[in-house]
Structure formats: C-alpha cells, structure tokens
Write a protein that holds these residues in place. Sequence first.
Motif, mmCIF file in Angstrom:
data_model
loop_
_atom_site.group_PDB
_atom_site.id
_atom_site.type_symbol
_atom_site.label_atom_id
_atom_site.label_comp_id
_atom_site.label_asym_id
_atom_site.label_seq_id
_atom_site.Cartn_x
_atom_site.Cartn_y
_atom_site.Cartn_z
ATOM 1 N N SER A 1 67.385 63.218 57.272
ATOM 2 C CA SER A 1 65.934 63.394 57.417
ATOM 3 C C SER A 1 65.291 63.753 56.079
ATOM 4 O O SER A 1 65.936 64.299 55.180
ATOM 5 C CB SER A 1 65.622 64.501 58.432
ATOM 6 O OG SER A 1 66.153 64.192 59.690
ATOM 7 N N ASP A 2 63.991 63.474 55.991
ATOM 8 C CA ASP A 2 63.202 63.883 54.819
ATOM 9 C C ASP A 2 62.477 65.201 55.062
ATOM 10 O O ASP A 2 62.006 65.821 54.110
ATOM 11 C CB ASP A 2 62.164 62.802 54.473
ATOM 12 C CG ASP A 2 62.820 61.493 54.072
ATOM 13 O OD1 ASP A 2 63.606 61.499 53.103
ATOM 14 O OD2 ASP A 2 62.559 60.469 54.737
ATOM 15 N N LEU A 3 62.383 65.618 56.326
ATOM 16 C CA LEU A 3 61.703 66.870 56.662
ATOM 17 C C LEU A 3 62.172 67.350 58.025
ATOM 18 O O LEU A 3 62.361 66.547 58.947
ATOM 19 C CB LEU A 3 60.181 66.661 56.694
ATOM 20 C CG LEU A 3 59.324 67.860 57.101
ATOM 21 C CD1 LEU A 3 59.382 68.949 56.032
ATOM 22 C CD2 LEU A 3 57.872 67.441 57.357
ATOM 23 N N LEU A 4 62.352 68.673 58.150
ATOM 24 C CA LEU A 4 62.669 69.293 59.435
ATOM 25 C C LEU A 4 61.480 70.145 59.873
ATOM 26 O O LEU A 4 60.868 70.839 59.055
ATOM 27 C CB LEU A 4 63.903 70.194 59.331
ATOM 28 C CG LEU A 4 65.194 69.586 58.760
ATOM 29 C CD1 LEU A 4 66.316 70.624 58.820
ATOM 30 C CD2 LEU A 4 65.585 68.333 59.509
ATOM 31 N N ILE A 5 61.135 70.085 61.167
ATOM 32 C CA ILE A 5 60.076 70.920 61.732
ATOM 33 C C ILE A 5 60.648 71.650 62.942
ATOM 34 O O ILE A 5 61.064 71.013 63.914
ATOM 35 C CB ILE A 5 58.851 70.086 62.141
ATOM 36 C CG1 ILE A 5 58.257 69.363 60.925
ATOM 37 C CG2 ILE A 5 57.790 70.968 62.783
ATOM 38 C CD1 ILE A 5 57.062 68.491 61.253
ATOM 39 N N HIS B 1 68.801 74.608 54.997
ATOM 40 C CA HIS B 1 69.533 74.947 53.774
ATOM 41 C C HIS B 1 70.835 74.156 53.682
ATOM 42 O O HIS B 1 71.180 73.615 52.615
ATOM 43 C CB HIS B 1 69.816 76.449 53.750
ATOM 44 C CG HIS B 1 70.540 76.909 52.530
ATOM 45 N ND1 HIS B 1 69.947 76.997 51.288
ATOM 46 C CD2 HIS B 1 71.835 77.296 52.359
ATOM 47 C CE1 HIS B 1 70.835 77.418 50.395
ATOM 48 N NE2 HIS B 1 71.984 77.616 51.024
ATOM 49 N N ARG B 2 71.552 74.048 54.796
ATOM 50 C CA ARG B 2 72.824 73.315 54.786
ATOM 51 C C ARG B 2 72.612 71.822 54.562
ATOM 52 O O ARG B 2 73.417 71.165 53.898
ATOM 53 C CB ARG B 2 73.586 73.552 56.096
ATOM 54 C CG ARG B 2 74.187 74.939 56.213
ATOM 55 C CD ARG B 2 75.178 75.017 57.370
ATOM 56 N NE ARG B 2 74.539 74.923 58.678
ATOM 57 C CZ ARG B 2 74.115 75.961 59.371
ATOM 58 N NH1 ARG B 2 74.230 77.188 58.890
ATOM 59 N NH2 ARG B 2 73.557 75.792 60.570
ATOM 60 N N LEU B 3 71.535 71.264 55.130
ATOM 61 C CA LEU B 3 71.259 69.833 54.976
ATOM 62 C C LEU B 3 70.484 69.531 53.694
ATOM 63 O O LEU B 3 70.233 68.363 53.393
ATOM 64 C CB LEU B 3 70.471 69.314 56.188
ATOM 65 C CG LEU B 3 71.156 69.397 57.555
ATOM 66 C CD1 LEU B 3 70.254 68.820 58.638
ATOM 67 C CD2 LEU B 3 72.492 68.650 57.538
#
Length: 433
Positions: free
Chosen positions: A369-373, A383-385
């Motif tokens: 992904s480019d962003l997590l929400i 942080h891990r990804l």
Amino acid sequence: MATVTFPKKSVAVNPLKQSQPLGAALAFLGLKGVMPLFHGSQGCTAFAKVMLVRHFREAIPLSTTAMTEVSTILGGEDNIEQAILTLMEKSKPEILGLCTTGLTETRGDDMEGILRNIRNRHPELYDLPIVFAATPDFKGALQDGFAAAIESIVKELPQPGEIKLDQINILASSAFTPGDLQEIKEIVSAFGLKPIVVPDLSASLDGHLDDSYSAVTGGGTTLAELRQMGSSVFTLALGESVRAAAESLQKQFGIPYEVFGQLTGLAAVDDFLQGLIDLSGNSVPEKYCHQRRQLQDAMLDTHFYFGRKRVSLALEPDLLWSISWFLRSMGTEIHAAVTTTKSPLLEQLPVESVTVGDLEDFEQLAVGSDLLIANSHAKAIAHRLDTPFYRLGFPIFDRLGNGQRCTVGYRGTTQLLFDLGNLFLEAEEAKKH
C-alpha cells in the motif's frame, strides 16, 4: 459487488473492533445531564472509561453495577437497584443510560422486568428517564452499540406534538466526531432550520472548560429537546447504521426520513445541501458557495498526488463507506478494506473483497500500500510495513484535538484532502532522496 470474507481463526489477533457497550456509552455521552451505567463487572466499565479518556482527554462520567461472582450467579437486580439509587443521591442525573455487558447478557437478566420492579418499589424514580440498550460485547462492535443506544433513545423519550415546520431531527452514527457534528449543525442552521441532534457530542466532548464541575455530562442534547423530537417535520439519518432509529421515529410519529451515507466529498456534500434546500425552501448561503469553490481548487491542487495510489483502510463500516468512496472519487485504488462488523454497505464498497477481521488480517492484506488509514493501534503495522499512516476512527490516543477534528462538509473535506495529500507528498520526496 465486493465479496465479504470472515477469517476462520480461533482467536482475534491484535483486535480492531471496540465493544458494543463502549459504543452505547459514547452515544449516551451526547445527551445533557446523562450518566451511562454498565450492568456488569467493574473491569468492563474501567476499560471503556480508559479508552474514552485517552481518546478525548476529558473527564468521562461512567458508572457500574459492580457485579461479583456471587451476584452473577444469583442475579443482578439488587446491584442495579443499588447503583440507580446511589447515582440518584450523589450524581443527580437527568437521564440514565443503562447498558448490558457480555457477563449479564450471557446470564440472561430480564432487564425490562427488573426495571419495572425497581420503579414499583421506588416511586421517586418515575421522573427519571432510564434508557436501556442491550449491548452484549461478545458480538457486534462499537458501531452496533452506538446505533442500539440511539434506537433506544428515540423509542423511549420523544413525545407527540404539533408539527414544527422549521425543526428537523438529525441522527448521527458513530462515524461522526464532535467537530463533524458542530459543522453539520452550522450548515443546517444556516438554512433557517432548527436541528435536534442525537447524540450531540459537539456540546459535550468537543474539548471545552465548563464553569463548574459536574458529575454528569455538562452539554449535549437536552431532555426537553429529546421530548420534542416527535414534533419535527423530517429526520436526517447520517449513516446507514442509524436507519433503524429513523424508521422507529417514522413508525411512531409519521416523520419521513432520508439516509445520507456520507458527508465527505464534493458530490456527497452537494447532495446534502440539496436536501436542505428542499426542506427549507432557502438557497445555499454564499459562505458555502465560496467553500465549495475552495474545495474544487483543493481537488485540482491535490489530484496529482492521489491518482493511482493504493490505500488500505481498517475502519467501522459507516466510516469505511464514507472514506472509501471519497478516496475513489479522487482517483485512488482501495488496496485492502478491513472492518469490524456486518453491514449492508460492505458489498457495495469500491473494492474486490472486504474482510470482517482484525489488525493481523489488515497487516497481511495491506502489503504494497501507499497509505494506511486506521485507528492508533495500527501505528506499529505502518512502522513494520514502512508505509505512511493516517489516524482515523476510534481510538486515537497519540494525537491531540480529536474532539474538534472535522472531515465533513466542504471545509472538512478540503482539510482532509490537504492532510492526506501532504502525506503522499512527503512520501514522494523521501523516495526521491
């Protein structure tokens, strides 16, 4: 149509969802002079109180019937009676919001019969509205408990009366923050309409200092306003989860309603304002015409950074629906969607598959992904990804200002665009370096 999947794990790993009693307590906190009361052990109430205090950074009134091993086996009627009488003497609430927990739901206490017996023994309680919501925490999620509390409120408290042509009911789901509700009230009032918002978190949990200490909520929808809901000319249901409550008002008082699934995004806000035009007969105030032009300019400025980006979301169903379609309108791809509970909205999301699961499922699905929400519990996953992370939902305990945050209306949508766009911009700059 999206495929809804339910992982067949024996246990939730890194849970995403919050409990139904917590959701019901949050809804009750939007009423003035209320004291939420959990019928269960002290631990159930303490955990919910900690979550609410960390999110809002406010003093949260919350009480418990303090069930023990013995009272759980023999029955909790004495505990409920003692809790109500103690609260009447010391806290003097205007409304009591009674929620069950997994402990008492499993035992199967006859709550309506218990309340009836207590009122018969104590006639002085007849003037105290006690709103009961069945909220077992072994099923459902925060959104379900929130909706159950609203449905109980509109069944118990409104009274019939002469129709007021300028008064409307607004039923708001758990997807809306106190800041969102403040913006919604201002928009509705600008059209010459008087809104009765249930629950009105913008007056109780928006983050303000009261003149004096109170053991109960100092703001929110008043009992008098709740009584007047039966005189409203229309009901606006904000979120699919409060549809049942709107239907209850229609069944009791013949009040028509309309459901608005989202108030974030240009088209969604346009639809909402068109509804207000139809209700009031007034044109859109110039203030909102200008805000609309600002949003259009923001969409032009930010769309370079949104196009083809892959976004993964872990949110409650109503909020997931709103944000997913908003992002889709900006040209992003929904890479993964994880939610907490069942909803008729899930199959209509702009994604191939929706998972009703936990944050372990989210971490596995969000790779690439480019962003997590998601809420603050997904910080370690981001942080891990090594992926940019935007905090949304409940709880958010590592950021300030949750009571005044706004992502609805033209103004809120513009701010959300800039917040997300800046995350994409920072990620691109870091990648270049």
